[in-house]
Design a protein around this motif. Structure first.
Motif, PDB file in Angstrom:
ATOM      1  N   MET A  12       0.834  -1.199   0.000  1.00 15.20           N
ATOM      2  CA  MET A  12       0.000   0.000   0.000  1.00 15.20           C
ATOM      3  C   MET A  12       0.871   1.252   0.000  1.00 15.20           C
ATOM      4  O   MET A  12       1.883   1.332   0.719  1.00 15.20           O
ATOM      5  CB  MET A  12      -0.942  -0.011   1.207  1.00 15.20           C
ATOM      6  N   PRO A  13       0.529   2.286  -0.794  1.00 15.56           N
ATOM      7  CA  PRO A  13       1.387   3.478  -0.922  1.00 15.56           C
ATOM      8  C   PRO A  13       1.601   4.233   0.388  1.00 15.56           C
ATOM      9  O   PRO A  13       2.634   4.886   0.572  1.00 15.56           O
ATOM     10  CB  PRO A  13       0.629   4.338  -1.939  1.00 15.56           C
ATOM     11  N   SER A  14       0.659   4.159   1.308  1.00 15.29           N
ATOM     12  CA  SER A  14       0.812   4.903   2.563  1.00 15.29           C
ATOM     13  C   SER A  14       1.976   4.383   3.412  1.00 15.29           C
ATOM     14  O   SER A  14       2.406   5.063   4.365  1.00 15.29           O
ATOM     15  CB  SER A  14      -0.481   4.836   3.377  1.00 15.29           C
ATOM     16  N   PHE A  15       2.505   3.204   3.069  1.00 11.67           N
ATOM     17  CA  PHE A  15       3.658   2.693   3.811  1.00 11.67           C
ATOM     18  C   PHE A  15       4.886   3.585   3.604  1.00 11.67           C
ATOM     19  O   PHE A  15       5.789   3.625   4.463  1.00 11.67           O
ATOM     20  CB  PHE A  15       3.945   1.255   3.358  1.00 11.67           C
ATOM     21  N   LEU A  16       4.945   4.295   2.485  1.00 15.17           N
ATOM     22  CA  LEU A  16       6.078   5.190   2.233  1.00 15.17           C
ATOM     23  C   LEU A  16       6.146   6.330   3.257  1.00 15.17           C
ATOM     24  O   LEU A  16       7.232   6.867   3.511  1.00 15.17           O
ATOM     25  CB  LEU A  16       5.981   5.765   0.820  1.00 15.17           C
ATOM     26  N   ASP A  17       4.998   6.718   3.820  1.00 20.33           N
ATOM     27  CA  ASP A  17       5.021   7.775   4.843  1.00 20.33           C
ATOM     28  C   ASP A  17       5.865   7.375   6.046  1.00 20.33           C
ATOM     29  O   ASP A  17       6.473   8.235   6.699  1.00 20.33           O
ATOM     30  CB  ASP A  17       3.594   8.092   5.299  1.00 20.33           C
ATOM     31  N   PHE A  33       6.974  11.352  13.351  1.00 25.63           N
ATOM     32  CA  PHE A  33       5.753  11.024  12.627  1.00 25.63           C
ATOM     33  C   PHE A  33       5.344   9.608  13.005  1.00 25.63           C
ATOM     34  O   PHE A  33       6.160   8.672  13.014  1.00 25.63           O
ATOM     35  CB  PHE A  33       5.980  11.136  11.124  1.00 25.63           C
ATOM     36  N   SER A  34       4.080   9.419  13.306  1.00 27.93           N
ATOM     37  CA  SER A  34       3.610   8.105  13.739  1.00 27.93           C
ATOM     38  C   SER A  34       2.161   7.932  13.322  1.00 27.93           C
ATOM     39  O   SER A  34       1.440   8.910  13.079  1.00 27.93           O
ATOM     40  CB  SER A  34       3.749   7.954  15.252  1.00 27.93           C
ATOM     41  N   LEU A  63      -2.148  -3.636   6.434  1.00 22.28           N
ATOM     42  CA  LEU A  63      -1.949  -2.545   7.390  1.00 22.28           C
ATOM     43  C   LEU A  63      -0.463  -2.231   7.492  1.00 22.28           C
ATOM     44  O   LEU A  63       0.392  -3.106   7.228  1.00 22.28           O
ATOM     45  CB  LEU A  63      -2.504  -2.895   8.770  1.00 22.28           C
ATOM     46  N   CYS A  64      -0.177  -1.017   7.847  1.00 22.90           N
ATOM     47  CA  CYS A  64       1.196  -0.578   8.080  1.00 22.90           C
ATOM     48  C   CYS A  64       1.190   0.439   9.225  1.00 22.90           C
ATOM     49  O   CYS A  64       0.236   1.204   9.380  1.00 22.90           O
ATOM     50  CB  CYS A  64       1.822   0.023   6.821  1.00 22.90           C
ATOM     51  N   TYR A  65       2.222   0.423  10.001  1.00 23.69           N
ATOM     52  CA  TYR A  65       2.328   1.325  11.150  1.00 23.69           C
ATOM     53  C   TYR A  65       3.795   1.431  11.547  1.00 23.69           C
ATOM     54  O   TYR A  65       4.648   0.676  11.040  1.00 23.69           O
ATOM     55  CB  TYR A  65       1.469   0.828  12.314  1.00 23.69           C
ATOM     56  N   ILE A  88       6.546  -1.089   9.932  1.00 24.36           N
ATOM     57  CA  ILE A  88       6.065  -2.459   9.718  1.00 24.36           C
ATOM     58  C   ILE A  88       4.941  -2.436   8.692  1.00 24.36           C
ATOM     59  O   ILE A  88       4.016  -1.613   8.784  1.00 24.36           O
ATOM     60  CB  ILE A  88       5.561  -3.076  11.042  1.00 24.36           C
ATOM     61  N   TYR A  89       5.052  -3.348   7.734  1.00 18.90           N
ATOM     62  CA  TYR A  89       3.975  -3.574   6.775  1.00 18.90           C
ATOM     63  C   TYR A  89       3.605  -5.057   6.823  1.00 18.90           C
ATOM     64  O   TYR A  89       4.480  -5.935   6.861  1.00 18.90           O
ATOM     65  CB  TYR A  89       4.399  -3.198   5.359  1.00 18.90           C
ATOM     66  N   HIS A  90       2.289  -5.316   6.830  1.00 16.03           N
ATOM     67  CA  HIS A  90       1.822  -6.709   6.869  1.00 16.03           C
ATOM     68  C   HIS A  90       0.567  -6.846   6.025  1.00 16.03           C
ATOM     69  O   HIS A  90      -0.331  -5.992   6.093  1.00 16.03           O
ATOM     70  CB  HIS A  90       1.509  -7.138   8.312  1.00 16.03           C
ATOM     71  N   SER A  91       0.537  -7.890   5.224  1.00  7.71           N
ATOM     72  CA  SER A  91      -0.671  -8.235   4.473  1.00  7.71           C
ATOM     73  C   SER A  91      -0.941  -9.730   4.676  1.00  7.71           C
ATOM     74  O   SER A  91       0.000 -10.543   4.713  1.00  7.71           O
ATOM     75  CB  SER A  91      -0.510  -7.922   2.979  1.00  7.71           C
ATOM     76  N   PHE A  92      -2.239 -10.060   4.831  1.00  7.25           N
ATOM     77  CA  PHE A  92      -2.623 -11.453   5.076  1.00  7.25           C
ATOM     78  C   PHE A  92      -3.769 -11.818   4.145  1.00  7.25           C
ATOM     79  O   PHE A  92      -4.809 -11.131   4.122  1.00  7.25           O
ATOM     80  CB  PHE A  92      -3.049 -11.630   6.536  1.00  7.25           C
TER      81      PHE A  92
END
Length: 520
Positions: A12-17, A33-34, A63-65, A88-92
């Motif tokens: 997901m592109p928001s992981f780049l943030d 930034f969090s 999700l990513c955080y 962290i990025y995770h996809s299931f």
């Protein structure tokens, strides 16, 4: 390569943030930034890209955080801790059980923990979709546990550093400033009528912190704000005189009694004797040393405490969002029943584990808030209206004491110079008398000496007549002896004069005098 990997796994592109704050930087930018971002494609009618060859059904939980924690760092001299972050990025895939993990961190600590958990079978097996989902929850718990560790010891070190710098403010002795009489300070001088050198100094006293007071005290405070003028008069044969207002000395110069005891007629003044009230040593030597470096250290600890409080709040927010996200996901109607039924215990354990980390972070947040309140109080005590202000006042008192000692010494020197001048005057009169007597008898003595040499003689011949005899050879002998001795005397005098002058020029005092004359 990293862009290719993100594209291949359809991250997901928001992981780049959460990736942008990483990298080599002189000063941390966007470090705090969090957040948490998530995308769910559980609905069969609204699923993502379906690629069966790669094990992708399109029904995914993404999700990513990012989280932050504190780790030991040997490169930090003042505080051996460093706040680090991880993204962290995770996809299931809920149909195939396939998981994709991307973890970005500055070291391999989390990687080693994941590998150790895999070896110890803590992640469970991946034989079914429900077990794969439970393993994903276990991996999340490893990251969350990392975000909640070491904060206790880090805050303890901050508190220790704060106490080391500010504890001495509570035990510093503070002497009560005494108020004396209303007479101005005056150093007696020898009464002479000579021109003097006057130096005036004008200063405005700072106004203390305002507080409610009566009209009489207001008038006193207003008077204390008025500028004063201190005046020092110096004369080479009169000594020194210092005149200052009594209100200044009563409020600003405690424990200082100036002015040597008055001497009786005919008694010599004591040059280096001070009154008992004038302390010989600095009163501030009994106290701890406070400097601007202490304020800088306190400011550094305060910045670290605020940073810690911000990170703790961000971690609690992310953990809460992560817990609520999985709760809403497990309650969704489109989630397979196999996961709901088989992972009920794992989901409850996951929520309890996350809640435990949140409670721990909340306790550390209370500690850091309490420390910040204590730090603010101690900082006010050490700052402008506290210890440093008092230290500045005592430094001024010390400087005044030294100035008074110097004035007394200069007064003694002026007295001594006056006595020397009087003696020199008497010796000059005596030398004039001796010079006049010498000049009066010198011609007669010179002529008598020359006449006694026998160069000119007066004799009587046989007839009884006086006869003058001049001996040229005697005159030549006299000049042959006298002139060389005279020349030798002048040469010897010049040699001694040249040697003394050369010695004086080679001395450091003569060199400094020469530099001063060149500058002038």
């Amino acid at each position: 390569m990293f862009t290719l990997a993100l594209t291949y796994h359809q991250v997901m592109p928001s992981f780049l943030d959460f990736i942008f704050p990483f990298g080599q930087q002189e000063y941390a930018q966007d470090f705090h930034f969090s957040g948490l971002r998530h995308e769910n494609y559980l609905n069969p009618l609204d699923k993502g890209l379906n690629v069966p060859e790669l094990g992708r059904s399109g029904r995914e939980i993404r999700l990513c955080y990012n989280l932050q924690s504190v780790e030991k760092s040997s490169g930090q001299a003042d505080l051996p801790w460093l706040i680090r972050q991880t993204a962290i990025y995770h996809s299931f895939d809920v149909e195939t059980g396939r998981s994709v993990w991307i973890n970005v961190k500055g070291n391999k600590l989390l990687k080693k923990r994941i590998e150790e958990a895999s070896k110890l079978s803590q992640l469970g097996s991946f034989k079914s979709i429900s077990r794969s989902f439970a393993a994903a929850l276990t991996a999340h718990m490893i990251f969350c546990d990392w975000a909640g560790e070491n904060w206790r010891w880090y805050i303890t070190d901050l508190e220790k550093g704060l106490q080391e710098v500010t504890r001495k403010t509570l035990s510093t002795p503070v002497n009560r400033l005494s108020s004396s009489g209303s007479e101005s300070i005056s150093i007696p001088i020898i009464p002479r009528t000579q021109p003097t050198l006057s130096v005036s100094h004008q200063e405005t006293l700072p106004r203390p912190p305002s507080r409610p007071h009566s009209s009489s005290s207001q008038a006193q405070s207003t008077a204390s704000e008025r500028s004063f003028t201190s005046k020092i008069q110096f004369s080479p044969f009169q000594g020194l005189r210092l005149e200052m207002p009594s209100s200044l000395m009563a409020s600003q110069l405690p424990n200082v009694m100036v002015g040597p005891p008055e001497s009786q007629p005919g008694e010599k003044p004591k040059s280096n004797e001070l009154r008992p009230g004038l302390q010989d040593e600095d009163n501030t030597s009994q106290q701890e040393n406070f400097s601007f470096t202490d304020l800088q250290r306190i400011q550094y600890i305060e910045e670290k405490a605020h940073e810690t409080l911000l990170v703790l709040k961000q971690n609690v927010t992310v953990l809460k969002e992560l817990r609520e996200h999985y709760r809403s996901t497990t309650e969704a109607a489109d989630l397979p029943r196999e996961i709901k039924s088989d992972c009920r215990t794992d989901i409850a354990r996951f929520e309890n584990r996350i809640l435990g980390v949140e409670r721990d972070l909340g306790m550390q947040q209370l500690r850091i808030e309490s420390m910040l309140r204590l730090l603010a109080d101690r900082k006010n005590l050490v700052s402008l209206y506290g210890i440093l202000q008092y230290r500045g006042l005592q430094a001024s008192e010390s400087f005044t004491q030294e100035a008074l000692r110097s004035i007394y010494n200069l007064d003694a020197m002026a007295t001594s110079m006056h006595e020397i001048a009087e003696k020199t005057k008497q010796e000059t009169v005596s030398m004039r008398i001796i010079t006049l007597v010498t000049l009066f008898f010198l011609p007669g003595i010179s002529i008598a000496t020359f006449m006694s040499t026998g160069i000119i003689q007066f004799t009587t011949d046989n007839d009884g007549r006086q006869k003058r005899v001049f001996q040229l050879r005697g005159l030549k002998l006299y000049l042959a002896i006298c002139l060389p001795v005279m020349i030798a005397t002048f040469v010897a005098w010049y040699i001694v004069y040249w040697w003394v002058r050369r010695k004086d020029r080679s001395s450091p005092y003569a060199a400094n005098d020469g530099k001063c004359s060149d500058k002038a």
